[in-house]
Write an enzyme that holds these catalytic residues in place. Structure first.
Site, PDB file in Angstrom:
ATOM      1  N   SER A 126       0.851  -1.193   0.000  1.00 12.74           N
ATOM      2  CA  SER A 126       0.000   0.000   0.000  1.00 12.74           C
ATOM      3  C   SER A 126       0.879   1.233   0.000  1.00 12.74           C
ATOM      4  O   SER A 126       1.989   1.228   0.567  1.00 12.74           O
ATOM      5  CB  SER A 126      -0.849  -0.027   1.277  1.00 12.74           C
ATOM      6  OG  SER A 126      -1.465   1.210   1.486  1.00 12.74           O
ATOM      7  N   TYR A 151      -1.781  -1.310  10.965  1.00 14.26           N
ATOM      8  CA  TYR A 151      -2.024  -1.739   9.584  1.00 14.26           C
ATOM      9  C   TYR A 151      -0.835  -1.359   8.692  1.00 14.26           C
ATOM     10  O   TYR A 151      -0.296  -2.192   7.956  1.00 14.26           O
ATOM     11  CB  TYR A 151      -3.318  -1.107   9.038  1.00 14.26           C
ATOM     12  CG  TYR A 151      -3.473  -1.329   7.550  1.00 14.26           C
ATOM     13  CD1 TYR A 151      -3.858  -2.572   7.061  1.00 14.26           C
ATOM     14  CD2 TYR A 151      -3.189  -0.312   6.636  1.00 14.26           C
ATOM     15  CE1 TYR A 151      -3.962  -2.798   5.698  1.00 14.26           C
ATOM     16  CE2 TYR A 151      -3.298  -0.531   5.266  1.00 14.26           C
ATOM     17  CZ  TYR A 151      -3.680  -1.770   4.795  1.00 14.26           C
ATOM     18  OH  TYR A 151      -3.772  -1.989   3.445  1.00 14.26           O
ATOM     19  N   LYS A 155       2.225  -3.693   6.514  1.00 11.07           N
ATOM     20  CA  LYS A 155       2.632  -3.616   5.101  1.00 11.07           C
ATOM     21  C   LYS A 155       4.140  -3.359   5.002  1.00 11.07           C
ATOM     22  O   LYS A 155       4.824  -3.928   4.149  1.00 11.07           O
ATOM     23  CB  LYS A 155       1.843  -2.510   4.378  1.00 11.07           C
ATOM     24  CG  LYS A 155       0.346  -2.805   4.267  1.00 11.07           C
ATOM     25  CD  LYS A 155       0.059  -4.110   3.532  1.00 11.07           C
ATOM     26  CE  LYS A 155      -1.412  -4.465   3.502  1.00 11.07           C
ATOM     27  NZ  LYS A 155      -1.695  -5.796   2.974  1.00 11.07           N
TER      28      LYS A 155
HETATM   29  P1  NAD Z   1     -11.017  -6.959   1.367  1.00 13.61           P
HETATM   30  O1  NAD Z   1     -11.205  -6.939   2.837  1.00 13.61           O
HETATM   31  O2  NAD Z   1     -12.168  -6.694   0.498  1.00 13.61           O
HETATM   32  O3  NAD Z   1     -10.354  -8.344   0.922  1.00 13.61           O
HETATM   33  C1  NAD Z   1      -9.496  -9.088   1.754  1.00 13.61           C
HETATM   34  C2  NAD Z   1     -10.021 -10.517   1.763  1.00 13.61           C
HETATM   35  O4  NAD Z   1      -9.152 -11.298   2.572  1.00 13.61           O
HETATM   36  C3  NAD Z   1     -11.415 -10.624   2.387  1.00 13.61           C
HETATM   37  O5  NAD Z   1     -12.243 -11.377   1.518  1.00 13.61           O
HETATM   38  C4  NAD Z   1     -11.185 -11.348   3.712  1.00 13.61           C
HETATM   39  O6  NAD Z   1     -12.296 -12.164   4.042  1.00 13.61           O
HETATM   40  C5  NAD Z   1      -9.930 -12.146   3.406  1.00 13.61           C
HETATM   41  N1  NAD Z   1      -9.070 -12.458   4.558  1.00 13.61           N
HETATM   42  C6  NAD Z   1      -8.551 -11.622   5.478  1.00 13.61           C
HETATM   43  N2  NAD Z   1      -7.790 -12.299   6.345  1.00 13.61           N
HETATM   44  C7  NAD Z   1      -7.824 -13.603   5.959  1.00 13.61           C
HETATM   45  C8  NAD Z   1      -7.234 -14.786   6.440  1.00 13.61           C
HETATM   46  N3  NAD Z   1      -6.452 -14.795   7.522  1.00 13.61           N
HETATM   47  N4  NAD Z   1      -7.465 -15.948   5.785  1.00 13.61           N
HETATM   48  C9  NAD Z   1      -8.266 -15.970   4.692  1.00 13.61           C
HETATM   49  N5  NAD Z   1      -8.849 -14.882   4.183  1.00 13.61           N
HETATM   50  C10 NAD Z   1      -8.634 -13.707   4.814  1.00 13.61           C
HETATM   51  O7  NAD Z   1      -9.833  -5.934   1.062  1.00 13.61           O
HETATM   52  P2  NAD Z   1      -9.302  -5.403  -0.344  1.00 13.61           P
HETATM   53  O8  NAD Z   1      -9.658  -3.978  -0.439  1.00 13.61           O
HETATM   54  O9  NAD Z   1      -9.662  -6.325  -1.431  1.00 13.61           O
HETATM   55  O10 NAD Z   1      -7.745  -5.474  -0.059  1.00 13.61           O
HETATM   56  C11 NAD Z   1      -6.947  -6.554  -0.508  1.00 13.61           C
HETATM   57  C12 NAD Z   1      -5.518  -6.306  -0.080  1.00 13.61           C
HETATM   58  O11 NAD Z   1      -5.072  -5.050  -0.602  1.00 13.61           O
HETATM   59  C13 NAD Z   1      -5.309  -6.230   1.430  1.00 13.61           C
HETATM   60  O12 NAD Z   1      -4.074  -6.837   1.725  1.00 13.61           O
HETATM   61  C14 NAD Z   1      -5.232  -4.737   1.697  1.00 13.61           C
HETATM   62  O13 NAD Z   1      -4.482  -4.449   2.848  1.00 13.61           O
HETATM   63  C15 NAD Z   1      -4.542  -4.244   0.441  1.00 13.61           C
HETATM   64  N6  NAD Z   1      -4.808  -2.832   0.132  1.00 13.61           N
HETATM   65  C16 NAD Z   1      -6.107  -2.406   0.020  1.00 13.61           C
HETATM   66  C17 NAD Z   1      -6.355  -1.063  -0.259  1.00 13.61           C
HETATM   67  C18 NAD Z   1      -7.771  -0.550  -0.323  1.00 13.61           C
HETATM   68  O14 NAD Z   1      -7.971   0.661  -0.135  1.00 13.61           O
HETATM   69  N7  NAD Z   1      -8.766  -1.370  -0.620  1.00 13.61           N
HETATM   70  C19 NAD Z   1      -5.279  -0.170  -0.451  1.00 13.61           C
HETATM   71  C20 NAD Z   1      -3.991  -0.655  -0.364  1.00 13.61           C
HETATM   72  C21 NAD Z   1      -3.749  -2.000  -0.063  1.00 13.61           C
HETATM   73  C1  WQD Z   2      -9.827   9.776   0.921  1.00 16.55           C
HETATM   74  C2  WQD Z   2     -10.105  11.259   1.128  1.00 16.55           C
HETATM   75  C3  WQD Z   2     -10.567  11.915   3.408  1.00 16.55           C
HETATM   76  C4  WQD Z   2     -14.412   9.904   3.850  1.00 16.55           C
HETATM   77  C5  WQD Z   2      -7.062   4.855   3.102  1.00 16.55           C
HETATM   78  C6  WQD Z   2      -5.984   4.199   3.929  1.00 16.55           C
HETATM   79  C7  WQD Z   2      -4.833   3.777   3.054  1.00 16.55           C
HETATM   80  C8  WQD Z   2      -5.308   2.884   1.901  1.00 16.55           C
HETATM   81  C9  WQD Z   2      -6.452   3.518   1.162  1.00 16.55           C
HETATM   82  C10 WQD Z   2      -5.079   0.555   2.529  1.00 16.55           C
HETATM   83  C11 WQD Z   2      -9.427  11.826   2.387  1.00 16.55           C
HETATM   84  C12 WQD Z   2     -11.754  12.166   2.515  1.00 16.55           C
HETATM   85  C13 WQD Z   2     -13.212  10.370   3.343  1.00 16.55           C
HETATM   86  C14 WQD Z   2     -15.453  10.841   4.103  1.00 16.55           C
HETATM   87  C15 WQD Z   2     -14.036  12.607   3.306  1.00 16.55           C
HETATM   88  N1  WQD Z   2      -5.786   1.609   2.379  1.00 16.55           N
HETATM   89  N2  WQD Z   2     -13.030  11.699   3.075  1.00 16.55           N
HETATM   90  N3  WQD Z   2     -15.223  12.157   3.806  1.00 16.55           N
HETATM   91  O1  WQD Z   2      -7.450   7.899   3.911  1.00 16.55           O
HETATM   92  O2  WQD Z   2      -6.580   8.305   1.549  1.00 16.55           O
HETATM   93  O3  WQD Z   2      -6.537   6.021   2.480  1.00 16.55           O
HETATM   94  O4  WQD Z   2      -7.492   3.922   2.094  1.00 16.55           O
HETATM   95  O5  WQD Z   2      -3.906   0.372   2.376  1.00 16.55           O
HETATM   96  O6  WQD Z   2      -3.919   3.096   3.867  1.00 16.55           O
HETATM   97  O7  WQD Z   2      -5.552   5.129   4.925  1.00 16.55           O
HETATM   98  O8  WQD Z   2      -8.698   7.023   1.874  1.00 16.55           O
HETATM   99  O9  WQD Z   2     -11.032   6.960   1.134  1.00 16.55           O
HETATM  100  O10 WQD Z   2     -10.549   7.140   3.604  1.00 16.55           O
HETATM  101  O11 WQD Z   2     -10.092   9.079   2.146  1.00 16.55           O
HETATM  102  O12 WQD Z   2     -13.871  13.803   3.077  1.00 16.55           O
HETATM  103  O13 WQD Z   2     -16.547  10.491   4.588  1.00 16.55           O
HETATM  104  O14 WQD Z   2     -11.515  11.418   1.353  1.00 16.55           O
HETATM  105  O15 WQD Z   2     -10.390  12.970   4.311  1.00 16.55           O
HETATM  106  O16 WQD Z   2      -8.996  13.104   2.061  1.00 16.55           O
HETATM  107  P1  WQD Z   2      -7.276   7.427   2.514  1.00 16.55           P
HETATM  108  P2  WQD Z   2     -10.177   7.490   2.207  1.00 16.55           P
END
Ligand code: NAD
Ligand code: WQD
Length: 337
Positions: A126, A151, A155
């Site tokens: 991330s 979290y 990562k």
């Molecule tokens: P998500 O929660 O929709 O998907 C994660 C999946 O993993 C879920 O289906 C959950 O049930 C499963 N899971 C969690 N722990 C598990 C375990 N121990 N065993 C088996 N299954 C398990 O999340 P996502 O948005 O699809 O994210 C996927 C990956 O990408 C994650 O590693 C997350 O940290 C990373 N990521 C997500 C974002 C985002 O904003 N969505 C941003 C950056 C990184």
């Molecule tokens: C985006 C913008 C808020 C909600 C997060 C995690 C990051 C990554 C992605 C996993 C910001 C604004 C939000 C609302 C708002 N995840 N906002 N009103 O914080 O950039 O990133 O998700 O790895 O680690 O921190 O994403 O979608 O929460 O916010 O104004 O009700 O929207 O302030 O500027 P963020 P977000």
């Protein structure tokens, strides 16, 4: 011979879209997910879109003995490791839960890969690993700042574990550092399923537009940006899924693969919260009566990255626009409402 990819967390938001794109590219897909943040009907949706029902195991990836059976049952050519808990705020309150799940699941997968001679892994990292940067665009050479959440630490540690294991074995690993994934499958059959009240902007906005939430607040309009609201690099989940397909192909076919590499995955563009809202209103013809509120604690003013490395190494770049992101996210919300 078809290659088989094990997708951990394959019924989640990004995993399910990646399963679809892998199947479209001719891969066999095996999914493991414990449904801690997803639902089993997503498997049928993957079949509806692709005409192919992937093999699915309901299991916790931390449980090495159970996951071992998957490696015994299938010849796994590469793993994409999505399974993780991802709620930044909750991870501050319950760090042990996050370290236990996110680190143990990675260790479990890596030790099984070693046992079964599986040499390729793509890891969900991330942009959060960079912390609060003061230079933009962020590129992959930037040093990590100390993470404020468990979290984020999982990562950073995850990448460190991969780098050290890869340097000491024949493992080849790629950590994809996603920026802000949004949008949904254009069919309306797959999308984000936040459990409880969403924290992220796009699911919050779509649920508010669908009258599932009473109010919607923009967190601060006094930042030093073009319109005072925060800037982020929003990336369509289908583009992101394709970056995983490209990473698998690169790992499996390219002779110049490094033992470990980390690559930003975004569009390279920064959009403000108000730009996203305005685009949503224009494209979907829905008015959002939002309020301007205080800044949210811990929010960075600007986050966007350089995406040159993704193109140079993976030959991948984002193709979908902000219009596609807001249209598809709304279409998904309307379908599940
Ligand atoms: P998500 O929660 O929709 O998907 C994660 C999946 O993993 C879920 O289906 C959950 O049930 C499963 N899971 C969690 N722990 C598990 C375990 N121990 N065993 C088996 N299954 C398990 O999340 P996502 O948005 O699809 O994210 C996927 C990956 O990408 C994650 O590693 C997350 O940290 C990373 N990521 C997500 C974002 C985002 O904003 N969505 C941003 C950056 C990184
Ligand atoms: C985006 C913008 C808020 C909600 C997060 C995690 C990051 C990554 C992605 C996993 C910001 C604004 C939000 C609302 C708002 N995840 N906002 N009103 O914080 O950039 O990133 O998700 O790895 O680690 O921190 O994403 O979608 O929460 O916010 O104004 O009700 O929207 O302030 O500027 P963020 P977000």
């Amino acid at each position: 011979m078809k290659k088989t990819i094990l997708i951990t967390g394959g019924l989640g938001f990004i995993g399910s879209h990646t399963a679809v794109e892998l199947i479209k590219e001719g891969f066999d897909v095996v999914i493991v997910d414990n449904l801690v943040n997803s639902e089993s009907f997503i498997l049928d949706r993957i079949e509806q879109i692709t005409g192919y029902l992937p093999m699915y195991y309901f299991a916790d990836v931390c449980d090495e003995l159970v996951i071992k059976q998957i490696f015994e049952n299938h010849q796994i050519d590469a793993v994409i490791h999505f399974a993780a808990l991802k709620a930044v705020g909750e991870s501050v309150e319950k760090p042990i839960k996050y370290y236990r799940n996110n680190i143990n699941s990675l260790l479990s997968i890596l030790s099984l890969m070693e046992k079964f001679d599986c040499s390729f892994i793509v890891f969900s990292s991330s942009a959060t690993v960079y912390g609060d940067s003061d230079k933009f665009p962020i590129d992959e050479t930037f040093l990590f700042k100390q993470s404020l959440s468990a979290y984020g630490s999982t990562k950073q540690f995850g990448e460190d574990i991969l780098e050290k294991v890869s340097n000491s074995s024949c493992l080849k690993s790629i950590a994809l550092r996603y920026f802000n994934p949004v949008g949904a499958h254009p069919s309306g059959l797959l999308g984000e399923l936040p459990i409880g009240k969403p924290n992220n902007l796009m699911p919050y906005l779509t649920q508010f537009a669908a009258n599932k939430l009473d109010n919607f607040t923009v967190y601060g309009n006094d930042y030093s940006t073009k319109d005072g609201t925060c800037l982020r690099d929003y990336i369509h989940v289908v583009d992101l899924a394709k970056a995983h397909v490209r990473s698998c192909i690169f790992l499996l076919e390219d002779k110049n693969v490094k033992s470990f590499d980390a690559i930003n995955i975004g569009t390279g563009k920064a959009n403000s919260v108000l730009e996203l809202i305005t685009k949503f209103e224009e494209v979907n013809h829905v008015k959002l009566n939002y309020k301007i509120g205080n800044r949210r604690l811990g929010d960075a003013e600007v986050i966007y990255g350089s995406v040159d490395k993704a193109y140079n190494v993976l030959k991948w770049k984002a193709e979908l626009t902000l219009d596609d992101m807001v249209r598809d996210a709304w279409n998904w919300q309307v379908n599940i409402s």
